[in-house]
Structures are given as C-alpha cells and as structure tokens.
Design a protein around this motif. Structure first.
Motif, PDB file in Angstrom:
ATOM      1  N   TYR A 107       0.828  -1.208   0.000  1.00 58.59           N
ATOM      2  CA  TYR A 107       0.000   0.000   0.000  1.00 58.59           C
ATOM      3  C   TYR A 107       0.865   1.263   0.000  1.00 58.59           C
ATOM      4  CZ  TYR A 107      -3.916  -3.085   1.149  1.00 58.59           C
ATOM      5  OH  TYR A 107      -4.857  -4.063   1.134  1.00 58.59           O
ATOM      6  N   GLU A 108       1.952   1.247   0.770  1.00 58.71           N
ATOM      7  CA  GLU A 108       2.827   2.413   0.836  1.00 58.71           C
ATOM      8  C   GLU A 108       3.480   2.685  -0.516  1.00 58.71           C
ATOM      9  OE1 GLU A 108       5.446   1.349   3.977  1.00 58.71           O
ATOM     10  OE2 GLU A 108       4.121   2.074   5.567  1.00 58.71           O
ATOM     11  N   GLN A 109       3.888   1.637  -1.240  1.00 61.49           N
ATOM     12  CA  GLN A 109       4.478   1.825  -2.564  1.00 61.49           C
ATOM     13  C   GLN A 109       3.455   2.394  -3.543  1.00 61.49           C
ATOM     14  OE1 GLN A 109       6.115  -1.972  -3.653  1.00 61.49           O
ATOM     15  NE2 GLN A 109       7.801  -1.849  -2.215  1.00 61.49           N
ATOM     16  N   GLN A 110       2.189   1.945  -3.446  1.00 59.48           N
ATOM     17  CA  GLN A 110       1.159   2.471  -4.325  1.00 59.48           C
ATOM     18  C   GLN A 110       0.889   3.943  -4.056  1.00 59.48           C
ATOM     19  OE1 GLN A 110      -2.239  -0.064  -3.782  1.00 59.48           O
ATOM     20  NE2 GLN A 110      -1.260  -1.851  -4.702  1.00 59.48           N
ATOM     21  N   VAL A 111       0.891   4.339  -2.766  1.00 54.90           N
ATOM     22  CA  VAL A 111       0.670   5.744  -2.422  1.00 54.90           C
ATOM     23  C   VAL A 111       1.805   6.602  -2.968  1.00 54.90           C
ATOM     24  CG1 VAL A 111       0.565   7.376  -0.507  1.00 54.90           C
ATOM     25  CG2 VAL A 111      -0.742   5.265  -0.397  1.00 54.90           C
ATOM     26  N   THR A 112       3.047   6.117  -2.870  1.00 58.86           N
ATOM     27  CA  THR A 112       4.197   6.859  -3.396  1.00 58.86           C
ATOM     28  C   THR A 112       4.073   7.057  -4.901  1.00 58.86           C
ATOM     29  OG1 THR A 112       5.617   5.967  -1.646  1.00 58.86           O
ATOM     30  CG2 THR A 112       6.689   6.871  -3.590  1.00 58.86           C
ATOM     31  N   ALA A 113       3.657   6.009  -5.618  1.00 60.98           N
ATOM     32  CA  ALA A 113       3.498   6.113  -7.069  1.00 60.98           C
ATOM     33  C   ALA A 113       2.405   7.111  -7.436  1.00 60.98           C
ATOM     34  CB  ALA A 113       3.197   4.740  -7.656  1.00 60.98           C
ATOM     35  N   LEU A 114       1.292   7.110  -6.671  1.00 60.06           N
ATOM     36  CA  LEU A 114       0.200   8.044  -6.957  1.00 60.06           C
ATOM     37  C   LEU A 114       0.633   9.485  -6.713  1.00 60.06           C
ATOM     38  CD1 LEU A 114      -2.826   6.099  -5.418  1.00 60.06           C
ATOM     39  CD2 LEU A 114      -2.377   6.516  -7.836  1.00 60.06           C
ATOM     40  N   ARG A 115       1.429   9.701  -5.663  1.00 59.16           N
ATOM     41  CA  ARG A 115       1.907  11.058  -5.402  1.00 59.16           C
ATOM     42  C   ARG A 115       2.811  11.539  -6.529  1.00 59.16           C
ATOM     43  NH1 ARG A 115       3.497  10.688   1.047  1.00 59.16           N
ATOM     44  NH2 ARG A 115       1.359  10.743   1.858  1.00 59.16           N
ATOM     45  N   LEU A 235      17.137   8.976 -10.058  1.00 56.80           N
ATOM     46  CA  LEU A 235      17.808   8.183  -9.030  1.00 56.80           C
ATOM     47  C   LEU A 235      16.798   7.478  -8.135  1.00 56.80           C
ATOM     48  CD1 LEU A 235      20.912  10.128  -7.649  1.00 56.80           C
ATOM     49  CD2 LEU A 235      20.845   8.016  -8.967  1.00 56.80           C
ATOM     50  N   PHE A 236      15.736   8.173  -7.783  1.00 61.20           N
ATOM     51  CA  PHE A 236      14.725   7.576  -6.906  1.00 61.20           C
ATOM     52  C   PHE A 236      14.087   6.350  -7.561  1.00 61.20           C
ATOM     53  CE2 PHE A 236      10.308   7.290  -5.394  1.00 61.20           C
ATOM     54  CZ  PHE A 236      10.527   7.190  -4.031  1.00 61.20           C
ATOM     55  N   TYR A 237      13.683   6.494  -8.834  1.00 63.81           N
ATOM     56  CA  TYR A 237      13.039   5.363  -9.516  1.00 63.81           C
ATOM     57  C   TYR A 237      14.048   4.300  -9.940  1.00 63.81           C
ATOM     58  CZ  TYR A 237       8.750   8.025  -9.426  1.00 63.81           C
ATOM     59  OH  TYR A 237       7.635   8.713  -8.991  1.00 63.81           O
ATOM     60  N   LEU A 238      15.319   4.682 -10.061  1.00 64.27           N
ATOM     61  CA  LEU A 238      16.361   3.672 -10.282  1.00 64.27           C
ATOM     62  C   LEU A 238      16.433   2.729  -9.086  1.00 64.27           C
ATOM     63  CD1 LEU A 238      18.819   2.410 -11.656  1.00 64.27           C
ATOM     64  CD2 LEU A 238      20.205   4.268 -10.708  1.00 64.27           C
ATOM     65  N   GLY A 239      16.328   3.289  -7.877  1.00 67.71           N
ATOM     66  CA  GLY A 239      16.296   2.436  -6.690  1.00 67.71           C
ATOM     67  C   GLY A 239      15.105   1.496  -6.703  1.00 67.71           C
ATOM     68  N   GLY A 268       9.134  17.500  -2.453  1.00 70.58           N
ATOM     69  CA  GLY A 268       8.367  16.966  -1.326  1.00 70.58           C
ATOM     70  C   GLY A 268       7.960  15.523  -1.534  1.00 70.58           C
ATOM     71  N   THR A 269       7.659  15.163  -2.782  1.00 75.17           N
ATOM     72  CA  THR A 269       7.244  13.788  -3.057  1.00 75.17           C
ATOM     73  C   THR A 269       8.371  12.810  -2.780  1.00 75.17           C
ATOM     74  OG1 THR A 269       5.687  14.542  -4.747  1.00 75.17           O
ATOM     75  CG2 THR A 269       6.375  12.241  -4.831  1.00 75.17           C
ATOM     76  N   ILE A 270       9.573  13.149  -3.238  1.00 72.04           N
ATOM     77  CA  ILE A 270      10.710  12.247  -3.028  1.00 72.04           C
ATOM     78  C   ILE A 270      11.110  12.221  -1.553  1.00 72.04           C
ATOM     79  CG2 ILE A 270      13.134  11.844  -3.593  1.00 72.04           C
ATOM     80  CD1 ILE A 270      12.625  12.856  -6.348  1.00 72.04           C
ATOM     81  N   LYS A 271      11.086  13.363  -0.889  1.00 65.04           N
ATOM     82  CA  LYS A 271      11.413  13.385   0.540  1.00 65.04           C
ATOM     83  C   LYS A 271      10.465  12.490   1.324  1.00 65.04           C
ATOM     84  CE  LYS A 271      13.587  17.927   1.048  1.00 65.04           C
ATOM     85  NZ  LYS A 271      13.459  19.289   1.652  1.00 65.04           N
ATOM     86  N   GLY A 272       9.179  12.549   0.972  1.00 64.27           N
ATOM     87  CA  GLY A 272       8.209  11.728   1.688  1.00 64.27           C
ATOM     88  C   GLY A 272       8.322  10.253   1.357  1.00 64.27           C
ATOM     89  N   GLY A 273       8.727   9.940   0.121  1.00 61.75           N
ATOM     90  CA  GLY A 273       8.787   8.536  -0.283  1.00 61.75           C
ATOM     91  C   GLY A 273      10.097   7.856   0.000  1.00 61.75           C
ATOM     92  N   LEU A 274      11.172   8.633   0.220  1.00 61.58           N
ATOM     93  CA  LEU A 274      12.500   8.033   0.399  1.00 61.58           C
ATOM     94  C   LEU A 274      12.600   7.130   1.629  1.00 61.58           C
ATOM     95  CD1 LEU A 274      15.306   7.777  -0.746  1.00 61.58           C
ATOM     96  CD2 LEU A 274      15.969   9.870   0.468  1.00 61.58           C
ATOM     97  N   PRO A 275      12.106   7.546   2.809  1.00 68.90           N
ATOM     98  CA  PRO A 275      12.202   6.622   3.960  1.00 68.90           C
ATOM     99  C   PRO A 275      11.484   5.304   3.723  1.00 68.90           C
ATOM    100  CG  PRO A 275      11.666   8.854   4.686  1.00 68.90           C
ATOM    101  CD  PRO A 275      11.536   8.845   3.198  1.00 68.90           C
TER     102      PRO A 275
END
Length: 284
Positions: A107-115, A235-239, A268-275
C-alpha cells in the motif's frame, strides 16, 4: 570388600544427577506458549488491550468424563492436546502478522506512485478543454472522444513532443510513450524538457514491467545531466527498479547517493517517499 562396596556406591551417586534432571512440566510449557501467543496478538490485534487470548481453533478430542480414582494418563493427554492447539494457534497468528506487514508495504508503494503521478500532472501545462465530454457525446462521437486528443501546439516543438509522450504514458500506453519521449530527448538534448523526457521514458519502461531496461535508462539520465530537473527523480526510480530486480544492496547505495547529492533540494514527493523506499529495500 568395604573398599569395593564404597567405590560402587560412589559410582552410582555420580551417575544419578544426569538421570535425575527435572524436565519442564506440561503446565509450564502451556504457560510459556500462552505468554508468547499474547505477545503475537498484541502485534496482530493492537487494540485488543488485556483481553484473553483467542480460543484455539484446533482442540483435543473430546473424552468422556473420567471417574475419580482413574490413573492420570487422561490428564496428560488433555495437556498435550492443549499444547498442540496453542502451538498451532501461535503459528497462525505469526503468519497473519507477516502477511499484514507485506500488504502494508505494498500500500505504501502504491501511495508513493500516486503522489509522483500527481506531481507530474501538476507540472504539465493544462490542455485546452474539449468542447464536448465523451460521456455526453452521441455514440458516434464517443468513440472519437475515447481516442487520444491531439496536443495543442505551444510553439515549442520540444515542449509539444514531451507533452505527447506524457499523454501516452498517462493513458498507460507505455511502449509508445517510451518511443516518443526517447525521440524527443535525442532531437532536443539541450532543452530543459530533455531531463523530463529521459526520466519519464525510464518510468514508462518500469511501469511496463521492464525493470532492467528501466534501470539503464534512469541511470543514463542521471549520468548525462546530474543537474537536470528530473535527475533526482531518476535516481529515486532507479532504486525502485533495482528493488524489483532483487538487488537491494545496490538500491541502498542509490538512495544514499540521492540523499548525499541533492539533500534539501529534493522535492516533497521524493522526501516523503525516500524513507519508505529505503525500508522496502532493507537499508540500514
């Protein structure tokens, strides 16, 4: 003779402690299992408080009442059945906890993708409104409305090419989007949208299930233009692509690079999704 008798007595005395070690009683085993199951229940059902443990679904065979004076063999069998039931219930609760944790990560991965998708939509120019919505059009016009609307010209060929690729990606036509965006980046390598196009081309591959090709494309965008507007996103999506390829150690290095190079400049999207992304990769 007295010496031999004393020697035999000493040998018997030294052998007795090893054979006389006390074994845990069934009651102690049951108490230990009940404590463990309460600990698991607090994780699976955090709002249960100090309620009693759930009744086991597996019970021992129902035996008729035993009259007084019968040997304690039936009592031992009942305790054994209780232990078996508790162990089975504890295994089920542990499985439920692991399954719940797995679903939460999904669910967390889906929320990150939607953001990320919402941010991409906000960054794109607003297209001109269609004169007639598809749901209000006659049947003959509804089919035309379902087809991709042409992108209005902005007077900038590179901008128009990027928007065309973005619309294809938004409609889920990932292969066409990748081809359009890649061509735009080749034809206009110095345009500010080139970083956007290369990043979105990599994401189209990732969304199309081609994690290996996506990883190469996303890394190439970062390497070609680390100061580009979408280099941190690559870089974020490479991870994410590396995690899908089961290369979690490499994914953690990419996330470290992302944080070290861009730091406070991250969106903000990457900061929120990185952790959450680091947690999914198992990074320390």
């Amino acid at each position: 003779m007295r010496f031999q008798a004393l020697l035999a007595l000493l040998m018997v005395a030294t052998a007795m402690p090893a054979a006389a070690q006390p074994q845990p009683t069934p009651d102690k085993r049951i108490k230990k299992l009940e404590d463990e199951m309460r600990a698991v229940q607090r994780k699976v059902f955090p709002g249960a408080g100090r309620q009693a443990i759930l009744e086991p679904e597996i019970g021992g065979p129902q035996a008729p009442a035993t009259p007084a004076g019968v040997p304690a063999g039936s009592a031992v069998a009942d305790l054994t059945a209780r232990i078996d039931a508790l162990e089975a219930q504890l295994a089920r609760l542990t499985g439920q906890a692991e399954e719940s944790a797995f679903k939460l990560r999904q669910y967390e991965q889906q929320v990150t993708a939607l953001r990320a998708e919402a941010e991409a939509r906000q960054s794109a120019p607003v297209p001109a409104a269609a004169p007639l919505a598809a749901e209000q059009a006659p049947p003959q016009q509804a089919a035309l409305a379902a087809a991709p609307a042409p992108v209005s010209s902005s007077g900038d060929p590179a901008e128009d090419a990027y928007l065309a690729g973005f619309r294809l990606w938004e409609q889920g036509r990932f292969a066409e989007a990748h081809k359009t965006l890649e061509a735009m980046a080749v034809q206009h390598p110095n345009h500010r949208r080139a970083s956007w196009a290369r990043n979105l081309a990599g994401r189209a591959l990732l969304d199309d299930g081609k994690a290996t090709a996506a990883a190469k494309a996303l890394f190439a965008n970062y390497e070609a233009d680390p100061k580009g507007e979408r280099a941190p996103d690559s870089l974020f999506y490479l991870g994410d692509a590396l995690v899908k390829l089961k290369k979690t150690a490499e994914a953690c290095k990419v996330y470290d690079e992302l944080q070290g190079v861009y730091g406070s400049k991250l969106s903000g999207t990457i900061k929120g999704g990185l952790p959450k992304a680091r947690a999914a990769a198992g990074c320390l």
